[in-house]
Design a protein around this motif. Structure first.
Motif, PDB file in Angstrom:
ATOM      1  N   THR A  14     -32.961  95.229  15.279  1.00 18.21           N
ATOM      2  CA  THR A  14     -33.561  93.924  15.573  1.00 18.21           C
ATOM      3  C   THR A  14     -34.577  94.081  16.694  1.00 18.21           C
ATOM      4  O   THR A  14     -34.443  94.965  17.551  1.00 18.21           O
ATOM      5  CB  THR A  14     -32.488  92.906  16.001  1.00 18.21           C
ATOM      6  N   TRP A  15     -35.607  93.227  16.658  1.00 15.38           N
ATOM      7  CA  TRP A  15     -36.646  93.229  17.675  1.00 15.38           C
ATOM      8  C   TRP A  15     -36.980  91.792  18.030  1.00 15.38           C
ATOM      9  O   TRP A  15     -36.674  90.857  17.291  1.00 15.38           O
ATOM     10  CB  TRP A  15     -37.913  93.919  17.160  1.00 15.38           C
ATOM     11  N   SER A  16     -37.683  91.651  19.134  1.00 18.61           N
ATOM     12  CA  SER A  16     -38.125  90.326  19.558  1.00 18.61           C
ATOM     13  C   SER A  16     -39.513  90.047  18.985  1.00 18.61           C
ATOM     14  O   SER A  16     -40.184  90.942  18.459  1.00 18.61           O
ATOM     15  CB  SER A  16     -38.184  90.247  21.085  1.00 18.61           C
ATOM     16  N   GLY A  17     -39.955  88.811  19.112  1.00 16.03           N
ATOM     17  CA  GLY A  17     -41.312  88.459  18.686  1.00 16.03           C
ATOM     18  C   GLY A  17     -42.361  89.120  19.556  1.00 16.03           C
ATOM     19  O   GLY A  17     -43.507  89.310  19.139  1.00 16.03           O
ATOM     20  N   GLY A  18     -41.974  89.489  20.788  1.00 17.77           N
ATOM     21  CA  GLY A  18     -42.899  90.186  21.671  1.00 17.77           C
ATOM     22  C   GLY A  18     -43.294  91.544  21.125  1.00 17.77           C
ATOM     23  O   GLY A  18     -44.422  92.006  21.312  1.00 17.77           O
ATOM     24  N   ARG A  19     -42.371  92.217  20.432  1.00 14.06           N
ATOM     25  CA  ARG A  19     -42.670  93.513  19.816  1.00 14.06           C
ATOM     26  C   ARG A  19     -43.724  93.348  18.729  1.00 14.06           C
ATOM     27  O   ARG A  19     -44.650  94.141  18.609  1.00 14.06           O
ATOM     28  CB  ARG A  19     -41.383  94.117  19.248  1.00 14.06           C
ATOM     29  N   THR A  20     -43.604  92.285  17.935  1.00 13.05           N
ATOM     30  CA  THR A  20     -44.585  92.020  16.879  1.00 13.05           C
ATOM     31  C   THR A  20     -45.955  91.764  17.481  1.00 13.05           C
ATOM     32  O   THR A  20     -46.965  92.278  17.004  1.00 13.05           O
ATOM     33  CB  THR A  20     -44.135  90.806  16.035  1.00 13.05           C
ATOM     34  N   LYS A  21     -45.999  90.964  18.552  1.00 13.06           N
ATOM     35  CA  LYS A  21     -47.285  90.672  19.196  1.00 13.06           C
ATOM     36  C   LYS A  21     -47.894  91.943  19.784  1.00 13.06           C
ATOM     37  O   LYS A  21     -49.102  92.175  19.678  1.00 13.06           O
ATOM     38  CB  LYS A  21     -47.102  89.627  20.290  1.00 13.06           C
ATOM     39  N   TRP A  22     -47.074  92.793  20.384  1.00  6.76           N
ATOM     40  CA  TRP A  22     -47.572  94.033  20.969  1.00  6.76           C
ATOM     41  C   TRP A  22     -48.146  94.937  19.886  1.00  6.76           C
ATOM     42  O   TRP A  22     -49.219  95.530  20.062  1.00  6.76           O
ATOM     43  CB  TRP A  22     -46.430  94.726  21.723  1.00  6.76           C
ATOM     44  N   ASN A  23     -47.451  95.037  18.756  1.00  9.30           N
ATOM     45  CA  ASN A  23     -47.955  95.848  17.636  1.00  9.30           C
ATOM     46  C   ASN A  23     -49.276  95.296  17.112  1.00  9.30           C
ATOM     47  O   ASN A  23     -50.202  96.047  16.818  1.00  9.30           O
ATOM     48  CB  ASN A  23     -46.933  95.897  16.501  1.00  9.30           C
ATOM     49  N   ARG A  24     -49.351  93.973  16.975  1.00  7.80           N
ATOM     50  CA  ARG A  24     -50.557  93.346  16.432  1.00  7.80           C
ATOM     51  C   ARG A  24     -51.753  93.570  17.348  1.00  7.80           C
ATOM     52  O   ARG A  24     -52.842  93.932  16.888  1.00  7.80           O
ATOM     53  CB  ARG A  24     -50.307  91.849  16.227  1.00  7.80           C
ATOM     54  N   THR A  25     -51.580  93.373  18.654  1.00  8.63           N
ATOM     55  CA  THR A  25     -52.694  93.558  19.582  1.00  8.63           C
ATOM     56  C   THR A  25     -53.068  95.036  19.715  1.00  8.63           C
ATOM     57  O   THR A  25     -54.237  95.362  19.911  1.00  8.63           O
ATOM     58  CB  THR A  25     -52.360  92.968  20.961  1.00  8.63           C
ATOM     59  N   ALA A  26     -52.094  95.936  19.610  1.00  4.74           N
ATOM     60  CA  ALA A  26     -52.391  97.368  19.685  1.00  4.74           C
ATOM     61  C   ALA A  26     -53.235  97.817  18.504  1.00  4.74           C
ATOM     62  O   ALA A  26     -54.046  98.752  18.631  1.00  4.74           O
ATOM     63  CB  ALA A  26     -51.091  98.171  19.742  1.00  4.74           C
ATOM     64  N   MET A  27     -53.082  97.162  17.352  1.00  4.97           N
ATOM     65  CA  MET A  27     -53.869  97.515  16.169  1.00  4.97           C
ATOM     66  C   MET A  27     -55.147  96.696  16.063  1.00  4.97           C
ATOM     67  O   MET A  27     -55.937  96.892  15.151  1.00  4.97           O
ATOM     68  CB  MET A  27     -53.021  97.338  14.905  1.00  4.97           C
TER      69      MET A  27
END
Length: 159
Positions: A14-27
């Motif tokens: 499981t991950w938080s929504g912050g992980r998704t945002k970090w992945n999105r901005t990194a890409m």
């Protein structure tokens, strides 16, 4: 829920929504629901992991409803004002069907595509992007039965 999925023998994380945002901005991707779904989870950006392809268009589904079961139309006080028709389908069409109308003459002459509201008389009401018009059931051709959803394609925003 996590423990129930773990009983299947597959790894569950499981991950938080912050992980998704970090992945999105990194890409370098813009924020949309579709692109967020591609950025979920643990990605090793230093090793080159990331989203390879971004969809150009997505299939959008909108809930439109399937009508209601009310047998009467109430007035503003809640008392029955008039009785509704006992059947939902008239002249082979139901409210919400997607149709193409070929109107031969008059103000609305031409070919129109939209959803209809059926009438027992056969003069159905057609909802178009421009407005509503009345059209005979003889001038209608069924494109899709009303299943409670409207389907369309839209362009995915990419930077």
């Amino acid at each position: 829920m996590r423990s129930q999925l773990a009983t299947l023998g597959k790894p569950v994380q499981t991950w938080s929504g912050g992980r998704t945002k970090w992945n999105r901005t990194a890409m370098g991707l813009p924020k949309t629901h579709t692109l967020d779904a591609l950025c979920v989870g643990q990605l090793d950006h230093e090793a080159g992991a990331g989203t390879v392809r971004v969809p150009q268009q997505v299939h959008a589904v909108t809930a439109t409803g399937r009508g209601n079961y009310a047998r009467t139309t109430p007035d503003r006080y809640g008392f029955p004002r008039l009785a509704r028709a006992r059947q939902k389908r008239h002249h082979g069409f139901a409210t919400g069907d997607l149709v193409r109308a070929s109107i031969p003459k008059g103000k609305w002459a031409g070919t129109w595509t939209g959803r209809i509201s059926v009438r027992a008389s056969g003069k159905h009401s057609l909802s178009t992007p421009v407005g509503r018009c009345t059209v005979s059931h003889r001038n209608l051709r069924l494109l899709q039965r009303a299943d409670g959803y409207a389907y369309s394609y839209r362009q995915e925003v990419t930077e």
